[in-house]
Scaffold this active site. Sequence first.
Site, mmCIF file in Angstrom:
data_model
loop_
_atom_site.group_PDB
_atom_site.id
_atom_site.type_symbol
_atom_site.label_atom_id
_atom_site.label_comp_id
_atom_site.label_asym_id
_atom_site.label_seq_id
_atom_site.Cartn_x
_atom_site.Cartn_y
_atom_site.Cartn_z
ATOM 1 N N GLN A 103 0.309 -0.395 102.639
ATOM 2 C CA GLN A 103 -0.089 -1.585 101.888
ATOM 3 C C GLN A 103 1.100 -2.348 101.318
ATOM 4 O O GLN A 103 2.198 -1.812 101.178
ATOM 5 C CB GLN A 103 -1.053 -1.202 100.764
ATOM 6 C CG GLN A 103 -0.537 -0.143 99.813
ATOM 7 C CD GLN A 103 -1.634 0.341 98.870
ATOM 8 O OE1 GLN A 103 -1.704 -0.124 97.727
ATOM 9 N NE2 GLN A 103 -2.485 1.247 99.329
ATOM 10 N N HIS A 105 1.691 -5.570 98.200
ATOM 11 C CA HIS A 105 1.080 -6.381 97.143
ATOM 12 C C HIS A 105 1.759 -7.756 97.113
ATOM 13 O O HIS A 105 2.973 -7.849 97.273
ATOM 14 C CB HIS A 105 1.224 -5.700 95.785
ATOM 15 C CG HIS A 105 0.639 -4.319 95.757
ATOM 16 N ND1 HIS A 105 -0.656 -4.057 96.146
ATOM 17 C CD2 HIS A 105 1.175 -3.121 95.419
ATOM 18 C CE1 HIS A 105 -0.894 -2.768 96.034
ATOM 19 N NE2 HIS A 105 0.199 -2.168 95.605
ATOM 20 N N GLU A 140 3.864 -2.037 90.477
ATOM 21 C CA GLU A 140 3.416 -0.750 89.944
ATOM 22 C C GLU A 140 4.584 0.219 89.844
ATOM 23 O O GLU A 140 5.572 0.113 90.582
ATOM 24 C CB GLU A 140 2.298 -0.165 90.822
ATOM 25 C CG GLU A 140 2.664 -0.015 92.282
ATOM 26 C CD GLU A 140 1.465 0.215 93.199
ATOM 27 O OE1 GLU A 140 0.334 -0.173 92.838
ATOM 28 O OE2 GLU A 140 1.665 0.761 94.289
ATOM 29 N N HIS A 268 4.397 0.219 101.325
ATOM 30 C CA HIS A 268 4.417 1.591 100.832
ATOM 31 C C HIS A 268 3.085 2.277 101.096
ATOM 32 O O HIS A 268 2.093 1.635 101.418
ATOM 33 C CB HIS A 268 4.729 1.612 99.326
ATOM 34 C CG HIS A 268 3.715 0.883 98.486
ATOM 35 N ND1 HIS A 268 3.733 -0.481 98.332
ATOM 36 C CD2 HIS A 268 2.647 1.323 97.770
ATOM 37 C CE1 HIS A 268 2.733 -0.855 97.552
ATOM 38 N NE2 HIS A 268 2.052 0.224 97.204
ATOM 39 N N ARG A 287 -3.610 -4.548 103.465
ATOM 40 C CA ARG A 287 -3.495 -3.258 104.147
ATOM 41 C C ARG A 287 -3.086 -3.418 105.603
ATOM 42 O O ARG A 287 -3.469 -4.376 106.261
ATOM 43 C CB ARG A 287 -4.814 -2.485 104.061
ATOM 44 C CG ARG A 287 -5.217 -2.127 102.636
ATOM 45 C CD ARG A 287 -6.532 -1.372 102.565
ATOM 46 N NE ARG A 287 -6.839 -1.023 101.181
ATOM 47 C CZ ARG A 287 -7.500 -1.821 100.346
ATOM 48 N NH1 ARG A 287 -7.911 -3.003 100.767
ATOM 49 N NH2 ARG A 287 -7.733 -1.440 99.114
#
Length: 407
Positions: A103, A105, A140, A268, A287
Site C-alpha cells: 500500500q 498513502h 504513520e 510498504h 493498494r
Amino acid sequence: MSLVQDKILLLRGKVQPYAWGGHHFIANWLGTGNTQHQPFAEYWMGAHPSASSLVVTRNGELSLHQLIHDYPEEFLSTHVRQHFNELPYLFKILDVKDMLSIQVHPTKEAAAKGFHEEEAAGITLGAPNRNYKDKNHKPEVMVALSDFWLLHGFLPEEKLLHVLQTVPEFAGLEAIFKEGDYKALYQHVMSMPQEEVNEMLLPLVQRELERKKNGKLTKADPGWWVAKLFEGSDQIDDIDRGVFSIYFFNIVEVHEGEAIFQGAGIPHAYLEGQNVELMANSDNVLRGGLTPKHVDVPELLKHTAFKGVEPNVMKGEEVSPAVTAYPCPVPDFGIQKIELSTNESIESKASSLEIWVLIKGIANFEWDGKSIVAGKGQAVAILPNDKFTVTAQENTLIYKAFVPEAE
C-alpha cells in the site's frame, strides 16, 4: 458546562477483526479471552467516526467522537481545534499474523483532490471500489512490541540491480530498469497480463517453497515471505503480482522499542509481529496487491515515490530517564514511550488530548486531588490541563499519543 467533570478518563477502544490478525496477543493483553476464536487484528483508540472509543464518565460510557463534537475546546485545546477541528490522530495496537496489502498513502493535497473527484463521480463512501474515504493524508509511525517485519520503500539501486541479476525469472527486467527507472520497472510488472505474471512467477514460487521447506531461507530473504504466502495451497493458480514487491522493496526488521515512520508515497506492507501504531486520522489506502480488497494500480502508481530508500529505524531519543521520544515530521501527532519502575513517578502536562496506553504494569494518575488507576490492557484519555502525576505500582510500560505544540 461539560458533562465531563474529570480531566483523566478511562478509555475503551475497539477491536477490529481483520482476517490477517492473530488470535491471542491482543485478547491476552486486554484480558478478555477469545472464545469465538476471532482474529484480533487491531485495537483502535481515538475518535474515528467509524469506530470511536468510549470514555468512562460519571454519566456512563460516552463516545469520544461525540464529546469532541460537543465540547471541542475542552477536549482538543484551542490550537488543535483551530488547526484540525478534530482529534488528528488514531492510535492502535496491531497483531500481524499474515502479511498486509502492498500500500501507499496519498499526500493531503492528493487526498482532498481524489475525495472530491470520487464524490463528484457518485461513488459512495462504502463502495468497494472507493479509494478516498476522507480528505486527509495518512502518515504513520510504528513502534515494535516484538521483533517486527515489514516491507518499506524500494531497495537502493545497487541492491535492486543485484536482485534483478540473480533471480533467474527476473532476467528480462534488468534492461527495463536500466533503460527506464523505478517507475518503468514497477509499472511494467504491475501492468503485465495475468498469464505473463503466472508464467514468470510460478517457477519462482515453487522454488522458494522448496527452499523454505529445506530450511534454506530466513525472514531476511524475500523467498521466506513468498513461501509463507503459498504454503498449504493445494493448487497455485493466479499469482498475486504483489510478489514482485517482496523482492523489490526493503525487508526491514524492527526490534522491540524501535520505530519506523512512513510518509506519503512510500510503498510498504506489514509482514509479521506486534506493534503500537499512530497515524493521522484517515482511512485513505491505495493498494497494489496481496489483498482481496480493492486494488487500483493506476492510482497507486500516481502516488508512489519511485526512488531507492535506506530505511530509517529509530532507536528513540531520551527526553528524560523515563521518557523516550520518536520524532515524526508531521504536525498531526507525536509519540513517546514511558518506562517506570515500581513506585517511580513522573509529572506531565497535556497541551492537547492525549491517550496513554498501558502495555504492561499498573499506574496511578493523579490530578487536582483526584486519581484513577489503569493497568495492562487499559488506556486513559487525558484532557488538555495543568500538571498531573503518574506513579507506577509495578514496573510499567506506557505509550502516549499527543498533538505536538505549535512551533
